[in-house]
Design an enzyme around this catalytic site. Structure first.
Site, PDB file in Angstrom:
ATOM      1  CG  ASP A  47      -2.112   0.912   1.085  1.00 36.39           C
ATOM      2  OD1 ASP A  47      -2.367   1.389  -0.039  1.00 36.39           O
ATOM      3  OD2 ASP A  47      -2.798   1.166   2.098  1.00 36.39           O
ATOM      4  CG  HIS A  52      -0.195   2.018  -9.308  1.00 32.32           C
ATOM      5  ND1 HIS A  52      -0.398   1.713  -7.980  1.00 32.32           N
ATOM      6  CD2 HIS A  52      -1.286   2.730  -9.697  1.00 32.32           C
ATOM      7  CE1 HIS A  52      -1.567   2.213  -7.593  1.00 32.32           C
ATOM      8  NE2 HIS A  52      -2.115   2.842  -8.618  1.00 32.32           N
ATOM      9  CG  LEU A  62       8.853 -17.473  -3.507  1.00 39.01           C
ATOM     10  CD1 LEU A  62       8.601 -17.435  -2.005  1.00 39.01           C
ATOM     11  CD2 LEU A  62       9.459 -16.138  -3.953  1.00 39.01           C
TER      12      LEU A  62
HETATM   13  C1  IPE Z   1      -5.655  -2.689  -0.228  1.00 38.69           C
HETATM   14  O1  IPE Z   1      -5.225  -1.394  -0.411  1.00 38.69           O
HETATM   15  C2  IPE Z   1      -5.684  -3.433  -1.522  1.00 38.69           C
HETATM   16  C3  IPE Z   1      -4.388  -3.693  -2.140  1.00 38.69           C
HETATM   17  C4  IPE Z   1      -3.223  -3.414  -1.643  1.00 38.69           C
HETATM   18  C5  IPE Z   1      -4.443  -4.344  -3.409  1.00 38.69           C
HETATM   19  P1  IPE Z   1      -6.263  -0.185  -0.624  1.00 38.69           P
HETATM   20  O2  IPE Z   1      -5.454   1.052  -0.687  1.00 38.69           O
HETATM   21  O3  IPE Z   1      -7.154  -0.498  -1.749  1.00 38.69           O
HETATM   22  O4  IPE Z   1      -7.109  -0.290   0.716  1.00 38.69           O
HETATM   23  P2  IPE Z   1      -7.922   0.825   1.515  1.00 38.69           P
HETATM   24  O5  IPE Z   1      -8.874   1.436   0.549  1.00 38.69           O
HETATM   25  O6  IPE Z   1      -6.927   1.795   2.025  1.00 38.69           O
HETATM   26  O7  IPE Z   1      -8.581   0.061   2.616  1.00 38.69           O
HETATM   27  C1  IPE Z   2      -1.471   0.229  -3.355  1.00 35.33           C
HETATM   28  O1  IPE Z   2      -1.264   1.587  -3.353  1.00 35.33           O
HETATM   29  C2  IPE Z   2      -1.710  -0.331  -4.744  1.00 35.33           C
HETATM   30  C3  IPE Z   2      -3.066  -0.846  -4.955  1.00 35.33           C
HETATM   31  C4  IPE Z   2      -4.046  -0.838  -4.109  1.00 35.33           C
HETATM   32  C5  IPE Z   2      -3.327  -1.403  -6.263  1.00 35.33           C
HETATM   33  P1  IPE Z   2      -2.462   2.623  -3.394  1.00 35.33           P
HETATM   34  O2  IPE Z   2      -2.769   2.904  -4.829  1.00 35.33           O
HETATM   35  O3  IPE Z   2      -3.590   2.160  -2.581  1.00 35.33           O
HETATM   36  O4  IPE Z   2      -1.779   3.897  -2.756  1.00 35.33           O
HETATM   37  P2  IPE Z   2      -2.429   4.911  -1.719  1.00 35.33           P
HETATM   38  O5  IPE Z   2      -2.905   4.090  -0.556  1.00 35.33           O
HETATM   39  O6  IPE Z   2      -3.544   5.605  -2.408  1.00 35.33           O
HETATM   40  O7  IPE Z   2      -1.305   5.826  -1.348  1.00 35.33           O
HETATM   41 MG    MG Z   3      -4.054   2.406  -0.610  1.00 35.53          MG
END
Ligand code: IPE
Ligand code: IPE
Ligand code: MG
Length: 254
Positions: free
Chosen positions: A32, A49, A143
């Site tokens: 995240d 990303h 793995l």
């Molecule tokens: C959780 O992250 C999903 C993934 C890492 C794929 P999100 O950024 O989507 O989750 P919330 O919205 O903060 O709970």
């Molecule tokens: C995690 O990073 C990637 C996915 C959920 C696909 P985020 O895109 O949720 O990044 P933040 O949480 O908005 O910073």
């Molecule tokens: Mg996120």
């Protein structure tokens, strides 16, 4: 594993202060913070990303080096469809491109790909690429890399219930072990350690069943900054926990 590889492993483990006999078999990660990482740099979320891919490489490498057997990465949740459509399609394209680029390398390193989640809703080219990568199997698996794609734990559990009903199981035939065979993680040990980056303290519909007794490690590091050293630090934290499983602290056992 060659003797030099084994020496390298011991050196790495001892420099990180890790006990080689207590490396978690299965580690799950909620990757995240990509969006915030990009926004901190005045860039578009997609830039985060793109940079997150390097962190995936680093963690896979570290897992291989220290002998983690299963690594599950939460890459896309069922809730992530609610993001702007440009971001969703950039994520799907990135998945196809990365898998395409990495398939041979993963195979060479003994990494076997597996997925959890509802793949049927992913774009066709994603589904095709996943099939190609999964088919290009390595002989000696070091793995198992499990990608959670269009995944949600509530969905997975609901699907398992449907499977049980479909098979017409009697009430007395259903116990925990039996039910687990209907989950998508059938055959995998439960993760002992779950890591979430970016300072968020929640599990966002991830492996609700399998994480029942996992240790949680939360770090403020944003996913694109996450590297092998952070992974080792999480395992270090894990090794300092006392896992009681409902029992009492070790020192009070007479
Ligand atoms: C959780 O992250 C999903 C993934 C890492 C794929 P999100 O950024 O989507 O989750 P919330 O919205 O903060 O709970
Ligand atoms: C995690 O990073 C990637 C996915 C959920 C696909 P985020 O895109 O949720 O990044 P933040 O949480 O908005 O910073
Ligand atoms: Mg996120």
């Amino acid at each position: 594993m060659t003797e030099t590889d084994m020496e390298k492993r011991s050196a790495l483990l001892s420099s990180a202060g890790l006990d080689p006999s207590r490396i978690p078999k299965h580690i799950a990660i909620i990757m995240d913070g990509n969006g915030r990482w990009a926004q901190n740099r005045g860039e578009d979320r997609v830039f985060g990303h793109l940079n997150g891919v390097e962190s995936v490489r680093a963690v896979v490498e570290a897992a291989l080096q220290i002998g983690v057997r299963y690594l599950t990465l939460y890459a896309f949740s069922t809730e992530n469809w609610s993001r702007p459509k440009e971001e969703v399609s950039a994520l799907m394209d990135l998945l196809v491109k990365t898998l395409n680029q990495e398939t041979d390398d993963l195979k060479g390193k003994g990494v076997r790909l597996r997925t959890i989640g509802d793949l049927s809703a992913l774009p066709d080219n994603c589904q095709q690429q996943l099939k190609t990568t999964e088919k290009s199997k390595t002989e000696n698996v070091s793995l198992d890399l499990i990608l959670a794609l269009n995944y949600s734990a509530k969905w997975e559990i609901t699907e398992a219930v449907k499977g049980v009903l479909r098979d017409g199981l009697d009430e007395d035939e259903v116990d925990i072990e039996k039910f687990e065979t209907y989950l998508q993680t059938n055959g995998l040990p439960d993760p002992e350690l779950m890591i979430r980056t970016s300072g968020e303290h929640r599990i966002s519909n991830f492996m609700l069943w399998q994480l029942a007794y996992a240790e949680f490690h939360f770090t403020p590091v944003l996913w694109p900054d996450f590297r092998g050293e952070h992974f080792l630090a999480a395992i270090h934290d894990f090794q300092n926990r006392e896992r009681r499983f409902g029992g009492v602290p070790q020192q009070t056992v007479k």
